[in-house]
Design a protein around this motif. Structure first.
Motif, PDB file in Angstrom:
ATOM      1  N   LYS A  23      67.380  44.605 -81.373  1.00 54.89           N
ATOM      2  CA  LYS A  23      66.103  44.383 -80.686  1.00 54.89           C
ATOM      3  C   LYS A  23      66.181  44.926 -79.259  1.00 54.89           C
ATOM      4  O   LYS A  23      65.243  45.547 -78.772  1.00 54.89           O
ATOM      5  N   ARG A  24      67.311  44.716 -78.609  1.00 59.32           N
ATOM      6  CA  ARG A  24      67.479  45.178 -77.233  1.00 59.32           C
ATOM      7  C   ARG A  24      67.390  46.704 -77.144  1.00 59.32           C
ATOM      8  O   ARG A  24      66.834  47.240 -76.189  1.00 59.32           O
ATOM      9  N   ILE A  25      67.901  47.392 -78.164  1.00 61.15           N
ATOM     10  CA  ILE A  25      67.874  48.860 -78.132  1.00 61.15           C
ATOM     11  C   ILE A  25      66.705  49.435 -78.927  1.00 61.15           C
ATOM     12  O   ILE A  25      66.660  50.632 -79.194  1.00 61.15           O
ATOM     13  N   ASN A  26      65.772  48.578 -79.320  1.00 62.37           N
ATOM     14  CA  ASN A  26      64.540  48.979 -80.006  1.00 62.37           C
ATOM     15  C   ASN A  26      64.790  49.602 -81.379  1.00 62.37           C
ATOM     16  O   ASN A  26      64.108  50.534 -81.777  1.00 62.37           O
ATOM     17  N   ASN A  27      65.734  49.057 -82.124  1.00 67.73           N
ATOM     18  CA  ASN A  27      66.032  49.534 -83.473  1.00 67.73           C
ATOM     19  C   ASN A  27      65.476  48.516 -84.472  1.00 67.73           C
ATOM     20  O   ASN A  27      66.191  47.663 -84.976  1.00 67.73           O
ATOM     21  N   PHE A  28      64.193  48.637 -84.751  1.00 62.90           N
ATOM     22  CA  PHE A  28      63.508  47.650 -85.580  1.00 62.90           C
ATOM     23  C   PHE A  28      63.777  47.838 -87.069  1.00 62.90           C
ATOM     24  O   PHE A  28      63.666  46.897 -87.845  1.00 62.90           O
ATOM     25  N   ASN A  29      64.128  49.034 -87.468  1.00 61.77           N
ATOM     26  CA  ASN A  29      64.453  49.267 -88.872  1.00 61.77           C
ATOM     27  C   ASN A  29      65.700  48.474 -89.279  1.00 61.77           C
ATOM     28  O   ASN A  29      65.725  47.841 -90.332  1.00 61.77           O
ATOM     29  N   THR A  30      66.711  48.479 -88.423  1.00 61.75           N
ATOM     30  CA  THR A  30      67.930  47.736 -88.731  1.00 61.75           C
ATOM     31  C   THR A  30      67.689  46.232 -88.662  1.00 61.75           C
ATOM     32  O   THR A  30      68.263  45.478 -89.442  1.00 61.75           O
ATOM     33  N   GLN A  85      59.038  50.837 -73.912  1.00 59.91           N
ATOM     34  CA  GLN A  85      59.163  52.222 -73.518  1.00 59.91           C
ATOM     35  C   GLN A  85      59.918  52.968 -74.616  1.00 59.91           C
ATOM     36  O   GLN A  85      60.712  52.386 -75.327  1.00 59.91           O
ATOM     37  N   LYS A  86      59.656  54.234 -74.732  1.00 59.03           N
ATOM     38  CA  LYS A  86      60.338  55.039 -75.732  1.00 59.03           C
ATOM     39  C   LYS A  86      61.764  55.254 -75.283  1.00 59.03           C
ATOM     40  O   LYS A  86      62.068  55.147 -74.125  1.00 59.03           O
ATOM     41  N   PRO A  87      62.712  55.542 -76.116  1.00 59.30           N
ATOM     42  CA  PRO A  87      62.601  55.757 -77.552  1.00 59.30           C
ATOM     43  C   PRO A  87      62.702  54.450 -78.320  1.00 59.30           C
ATOM     44  O   PRO A  87      63.317  53.502 -77.857  1.00 59.30           O
ATOM     45  N   ILE A  88      62.117  54.451 -79.483  1.00 61.36           N
ATOM     46  CA  ILE A  88      62.233  53.314 -80.396  1.00 61.36           C
ATOM     47  C   ILE A  88      62.546  53.849 -81.789  1.00 61.36           C
ATOM     48  O   ILE A  88      62.292  55.004 -82.088  1.00 61.36           O
ATOM     49  N   PHE A  89      63.117  52.991 -82.596  1.00 63.97           N
ATOM     50  CA  PHE A  89      63.385  53.310 -83.994  1.00 63.97           C
ATOM     51  C   PHE A  89      62.554  52.311 -84.800  1.00 63.97           C
ATOM     52  O   PHE A  89      62.987  51.205 -85.044  1.00 63.97           O
ATOM     53  N   PRO A  90      61.304  52.686 -85.149  1.00 65.66           N
ATOM     54  CA  PRO A  90      60.379  51.720 -85.749  1.00 65.66           C
ATOM     55  C   PRO A  90      60.729  51.368 -87.176  1.00 65.66           C
ATOM     56  O   PRO A  90      61.475  52.057 -87.850  1.00 65.66           O
ATOM     57  N   TYR A  91      60.117  50.254 -87.615  1.00 62.39           N
ATOM     58  CA  TYR A  91      60.247  49.838 -89.000  1.00 62.39           C
ATOM     59  C   TYR A  91      59.288  50.642 -89.821  1.00 62.39           C
ATOM     60  O   TYR A  91      58.167  50.850 -89.501  1.00 62.39           O
TER      61      TYR A  91
END
Length: 91
Positions: A23-30, A85-91
């Motif tokens: 969540k902190r690194i915006n990796n929502f898929n994982t 803020q970008k970058p994000i890894f969305p679900y």
């Protein structure tokens, strides 16, 4: 599964920490993958293990579940994405 309750609780805690870090690194898929794994019947039925989980990790887990719940077409998730803020890894 590990028969030792303490070890199971540590492993469960570790995966919740990994999801929180995602969540902190915006990796929502994982995050969704981890929540799906922890929500599987074989894991969610470990009532004693979940009961022994420290409160801090229960709160982390509940907040992640709330963030990624599919109610109202993932409203909480979409609102959270708008603030990032970008970058994000969305679900």
């Amino acid at each position: 599964l590990i028969p030792n309750l303490t070890e199971r609780t540590k492993i469960l805690s570790k995966w919740i920490v990994v999801a929180e870090e995602c969540k902190r690194i915006n990796n929502f898929n994982t995050i969704m993958a981890i929540l799906a794994a922890l929500g599987m019947v074989t894991i969610s039925r470990l009532k004693i293990t979940w009961r022994e989980l420290p409160e801090k990790y229960k709160i982390f887990y509940e907040s992640l579940e709330s963030l990624m719940e599919n109610k109202n077409n993932f409203k909480n998730y979409r609102n959270h994405l708008e603030k990032l803020q970008k970058p994000i890894f969305p679900y």
